[in-house]
Design a protein around this motif. Structure first.
Motif, PDB file in Angstrom:
ATOM      1  N   GLN A 196       0.834  -1.204   0.000  1.00 44.26           N
ATOM      2  CA  GLN A 196       0.000   0.000   0.000  1.00 44.26           C
ATOM      3  C   GLN A 196       0.868   1.253   0.000  1.00 44.26           C
ATOM      4  N   ALA A 197       1.945   1.225   0.812  1.00 42.37           N
ATOM      5  CA  ALA A 197       2.858   2.372   0.848  1.00 42.37           C
ATOM      6  C   ALA A 197       3.579   2.557  -0.482  1.00 42.37           C
ATOM      7  N   ALA A 198       3.738   1.450  -1.235  1.00 48.21           N
ATOM      8  CA  ALA A 198       4.443   1.506  -2.512  1.00 48.21           C
ATOM      9  C   ALA A 198       3.538   1.912  -3.671  1.00 48.21           C
ATOM     10  N   THR A 199       2.240   1.794  -3.486  1.00 54.71           N
ATOM     11  CA  THR A 199       1.314   2.070  -4.601  1.00 54.71           C
ATOM     12  C   THR A 199       0.523   3.361  -4.433  1.00 54.71           C
ATOM     13  N   GLU A 200       0.294   3.795  -3.193  1.00 53.93           N
ATOM     14  CA  GLU A 200      -0.459   5.036  -2.977  1.00 53.93           C
ATOM     15  C   GLU A 200       0.498   6.225  -2.942  1.00 53.93           C
ATOM     16  N   PRO A 201       0.174   7.323  -3.630  1.00 54.58           N
ATOM     17  CA  PRO A 201       1.071   8.480  -3.657  1.00 54.58           C
ATOM     18  C   PRO A 201       1.363   9.014  -2.253  1.00 54.58           C
ATOM     19  N   ASN A 202       2.645   9.135  -1.920  1.00 62.09           N
ATOM     20  CA  ASN A 202       3.102   9.749  -0.667  1.00 62.09           C
ATOM     21  C   ASN A 202       4.574  10.056  -0.826  1.00 62.09           C
ATOM     22  N   LEU A 203       5.110  10.860   0.070  1.00 69.69           N
ATOM     23  CA  LEU A 203       6.506  11.293  -0.040  1.00 69.69           C
ATOM     24  C   LEU A 203       7.463  10.111  -0.099  1.00 69.69           C
ATOM     25  N   PHE A 204       7.161   9.043   0.621  1.00 70.78           N
ATOM     26  CA  PHE A 204       8.085   7.919   0.768  1.00 70.78           C
ATOM     27  C   PHE A 204       7.740   6.753  -0.171  1.00 70.78           C
ATOM     28  N   GLN A 205       6.968   7.033  -1.224  1.00 69.42           N
ATOM     29  CA  GLN A 205       6.488   5.955  -2.097  1.00 69.42           C
ATOM     30  C   GLN A 205       7.627   5.216  -2.794  1.00 69.42           C
ATOM     31  N   ASP A 206       8.594   5.944  -3.351  1.00 72.83           N
ATOM     32  CA  ASP A 206       9.687   5.276  -4.063  1.00 72.83           C
ATOM     33  C   ASP A 206      10.538   4.439  -3.112  1.00 72.83           C
ATOM     34  N   GLU A 207      10.747   4.944  -1.915  1.00 71.75           N
ATOM     35  CA  GLU A 207      11.477   4.175  -0.907  1.00 71.75           C
ATOM     36  C   GLU A 207      10.732   2.879  -0.597  1.00 71.75           C
ATOM     37  N   ALA A 208       9.408   2.970  -0.492  1.00 72.02           N
ATOM     38  CA  ALA A 208       8.602   1.777  -0.226  1.00 72.02           C
ATOM     39  C   ALA A 208       8.703   0.781  -1.380  1.00 72.02           C
ATOM     40  N   LYS A 209       8.766   1.270  -2.621  1.00 77.99           N
ATOM     41  CA  LYS A 209       8.923   0.377  -3.771  1.00 77.99           C
ATOM     42  C   LYS A 209      10.226  -0.413  -3.676  1.00 77.99           C
ATOM     43  N   LEU A 210      11.295   0.270  -3.278  1.00 73.27           N
ATOM     44  CA  LEU A 210      12.589  -0.410  -3.136  1.00 73.27           C
ATOM     45  C   LEU A 210      12.521  -1.483  -2.056  1.00 73.27           C
ATOM     46  N   LEU A 211      11.946  -1.132  -0.916  1.00 68.99           N
ATOM     47  CA  LEU A 211      11.861  -2.075   0.201  1.00 68.99           C
ATOM     48  C   LEU A 211      10.972  -3.259  -0.155  1.00 68.99           C
ATOM     49  N   HIS A 212       9.885  -3.000  -0.863  1.00 70.14           N
ATOM     50  CA  HIS A 212       8.981  -4.072  -1.275  1.00 70.14           C
ATOM     51  C   HIS A 212       9.708  -5.060  -2.192  1.00 70.14           C
ATOM     52  N   ALA A 213      10.475  -4.543  -3.142  1.00 71.07           N
ATOM     53  CA  ALA A 213      11.227  -5.406  -4.057  1.00 71.07           C
ATOM     54  C   ALA A 213      12.279  -6.213  -3.316  1.00 71.07           C
ATOM     55  N   LEU A 214      12.956  -5.598  -2.360  1.00 75.10           N
ATOM     56  CA  LEU A 214      13.995  -6.299  -1.596  1.00 75.10           C
ATOM     57  C   LEU A 214      13.399  -7.407  -0.738  1.00 75.10           C
ATOM     58  N   LEU A 215      12.241  -7.146  -0.146  1.00 76.30           N
ATOM     59  CA  LEU A 215      11.616  -8.176   0.687  1.00 76.30           C
ATOM     60  C   LEU A 215      11.053  -9.314  -0.155  1.00 76.30           C
ATOM     61  N   LEU A 216      10.547  -9.014  -1.329  1.00 81.46           N
ATOM     62  CA  LEU A 216      10.088 -10.083  -2.221  1.00 81.46           C
ATOM     63  C   LEU A 216      11.245 -10.982  -2.617  1.00 81.46           C
ATOM     64  N   GLN A 217      12.421 -10.397  -2.808  1.00 85.51           N
ATOM     65  CA  GLN A 217      13.603 -11.198  -3.135  1.00 85.51           C
ATOM     66  C   GLN A 217      13.956 -12.113  -1.976  1.00 85.51           C
ATOM     67  N   LEU A 218      13.814 -11.604  -0.762  1.00 84.49           N
ATOM     68  CA  LEU A 218      14.063 -12.424   0.415  1.00 84.49           C
ATOM     69  C   LEU A 218      13.043 -13.547   0.514  1.00 84.49           C
ATOM     70  N   ASP A 222      12.678 -16.467  -7.162  1.00 86.73           N
ATOM     71  CA  ASP A 222      12.091 -16.566  -8.495  1.00 86.73           C
ATOM     72  C   ASP A 222      10.988 -15.542  -8.713  1.00 86.73           C
ATOM     73  N   ASN A 223      10.051 -15.466  -7.769  1.00 81.34           N
ATOM     74  CA  ASN A 223       8.945 -14.509  -7.918  1.00 81.34           C
ATOM     75  C   ASN A 223       9.426 -13.071  -7.868  1.00 81.34           C
ATOM     76  N   ALA A 224      10.571 -12.838  -7.202  1.00 79.24           N
ATOM     77  CA  ALA A 224      11.084 -11.476  -7.084  1.00 79.24           C
ATOM     78  C   ALA A 224      11.459 -10.892  -8.442  1.00 79.24           C
ATOM     79  N   ARG A 225      11.660 -11.753  -9.438  1.00 84.25           N
ATOM     80  CA  ARG A 225      12.012 -11.248 -10.768  1.00 84.25           C
ATOM     81  C   ARG A 225      10.905 -10.362 -11.346  1.00 84.25           C
ATOM     82  N   SER A 226       9.696 -10.531 -10.840  1.00 82.49           N
ATOM     83  CA  SER A 226       8.584  -9.716 -11.342  1.00 82.49           C
ATOM     84  C   SER A 226       8.774  -8.242 -11.009  1.00 82.49           C
TER      85      SER A 226
END
Length: 492
Positions: A196-218, A222-226
């Motif tokens: 939600q933090a990665a998809t809804e507009p807010n100051l920290f949205q891009d940071e949330a996108k990075l963290l979301h991708a890193l946690l999916l990799q953890l 395989d699914n993290a490639r998405s």
């Protein structure tokens, strides 16, 4: 003179009641710019803006928060041991200042939680686990309180989500500590908050996108490639952002796409305005090693060792230098770096632990298996398969060599999406490993879990995730157990 309507008098009274809560803390254009510079790792630029804002209003919680971001990212990217105490003390001073504020607002509450979380991670990075655990607890409870008081404040979901996922992945052997401090994780809720933090507009949205991708990799390699297209787009759209570039390099490296990772690395922003971030050179050394460019790998790791002021990855860098020199037949240099592994750094990161364990056995690597591993890690699967097929397995082949032979073949086939031979070789890996303290069997079990979960064979997936957790005497124990536990939490 006309009297105002009573409705407007009531409205003015209500506004006045709320003004003190937000009188000191606010986000303005300058602080927004400062945060943007922070995310780019232009920390000196950001500090200049934030310090000017603090001179104008030392009680602005947003300014205190962004000042802390700069110190925290300084610790993470530079890892300068001589600066650590000063930077940690500065974080504690900011928390005291926030506690002294009479203002009750979402920004004060959020800054308290975020700074406390960053303090915990700073302490953990340098091995102070007890202090880190208690600060982590305080931060988590503050984030939970914030979510109840200010449910519409989306940024709070970013770090709360990360914490929920991390707590959900704590290995069972450490559950006793979570019980003592009264914490429990929830992987599904954490990912939902972070998404939600990665998809809804807010100051920290891009940071949330990075963290979301890193946690999916953890959670699942395989699914993290998405997430790779999204992270690639972010890094390309903001080519002056070193943090985005770093995450793009890291995730493509983890996804076994060494050539793409190197392209990002080679086009990273490099002016003097940025954090020096020596670890990126260590990552690049791996990428060059994967494709067999030993001179470039040596150059990058030597630069890393010259610039890095921390204690992490010193063993790993010397080990990779040993491999590069050994593979290029520079035996005196290889021997020197082999000896250095035992003499420098610490055994906190898994990379360092693996390097230390490897040299403690005092064995030369099997050239075919080593090249198969390196090429496979870079995504050069054809080269990897050619190397591993040069090795002849007999009844006299030592057990560790036999186990690694099957494991390397499994990883190569898996990387090429040849699932049937991958499964067969993962099973052979587990059988060949027996009860030896090797990570091959644990990782083979984890990968079988991923495969069967993707095939929606959830009972088999559960069996292998649990099996992966049961292996405990190997160098990658913590990360494999954490990944297995995270994956288990996603099964229906």
């Amino acid at each position: 003179m006309a009297q105002p309507h009573p409705f407007f008098l009531l409205l003015l009274a209500l506004l006045c009641l709320h003004l003190p809560s937000f009188a000191n803390s606010y986000l303005n254009a300058q602080l927004t710019k400062a945060y943007s510079e922070t995310l780019k790792l232009k920390l000196a630029n950001s500090r200049t803006i934030v310090q000017k804002e603090l001179r104008q209003n030392e009680k602005n919680a947003v300014s205190l928060l962004l000042a802390n971001y700069n110190d925290f990212l300084d610790i993470c990217t530079e890892q300068d041991q001589t600066e650590l105490d000063k930077l940690i003390e500065a974080q504690e001073v900011r928390l005291d200042k926030l506690d002294d504020l009479k203002e009750k607002s979402v920004w004060v509450a959020y800054a308290k939680a975020e700074i406390r979380a960053q303090l915990a991670m700073s302490e953990l990075l340098f091995g102070n686990r007890v202090a880190a655990a208690w600060d982590f607890r305080k931060a988590y409870l503050q984030f939970q309180s914030n979510s109840r008081k200010y449910p519409e404040f989306v940024p709070n979901r970013k770090t709360l989500g990360v914490m929920q996922v991390l707590l959900g992945s704590v290995p069972d052997e450490y559950k006793w500590f979570l019980n003592i401090v009264g914490l429990g994780g929830n992987t599904a809720a954490g990912l939902l908050n972070l998404r939600q933090a990665a998809t809804e507009p807010n100051l920290f949205q891009d940071e949330a996108k990075l963290l979301h991708a890193l946690l999916l990799q953890l959670l699942d390699e395989d699914n993290a490639r998405s997430t790779l297209p999204q992270i690639s787009a972010l890094a390309k759209a903001q080519s002056d952002n070193l943090l985005f570039n770093f995450v793009a390099v890291l995730l493509h490296k983890k996804a076994k796409k060494a050539d793409v990772a190197l392209q990002f690395y080679q086009t990273r922003p490099t002016s003097g305005n940025y954090s020096s971030f020596p670890y990126m050179h260590h990552m690049a050394a791996d990428l060059y090693l994967f494709r067999g460019d030993y001179d470039a790998s040596v150059k990058e790791n030597r630069y890393f060792l010259a610039q890095h002021k921390g204690k992490h990855y010193l063993k790993a860098a010397n080990f990779k230098l040993y491999l590069a020199y050994w593979l290029s037949n520079h035996k005196p240099q290889a021997k020197w770096h082999f000896q250095q592994v035992r003499q420098v750094g610490a055994t906190i990161t898994e990379e360092d632990k693996y390097a230390d364990n490897y040299v403690s056995r005092n064995e030369e690597p099997n050239r075919y298996l080593l090249l198969a591993r390196l090429h496979s890690d870079g995504g050069y699967f054809d080269k990897a398969l050619k190397e591993v097929n040069k090795l002849e397995i007999t009844k006299e082949t030592p057990l560790p060599v036999r186990a690694e032979y099957y494991y390397r073949k499994a990883r190569i086939y898996h990387g090429e999406q040849q699932i049937i031979p991958a499964i067969k070789n993962y099973e052979k890996t587990i059988t060949a490993s027996a009860d030896e303290p090797l990570y091959f069997s644990a990782h083979a079990s984890l990968q079988l879990g991923y495969i069967y979960q993707q095939q929606q064979k959830n009972d088999l997936a559960r069996k292998y995730y649990l099996q992966a957790q049961n292996y405990s005497n190997h160098a990658y124990k913590n990360s494999i157990q954490a990944k297995a536990k995270l994956a288990l939490s996603t099964l229906p």
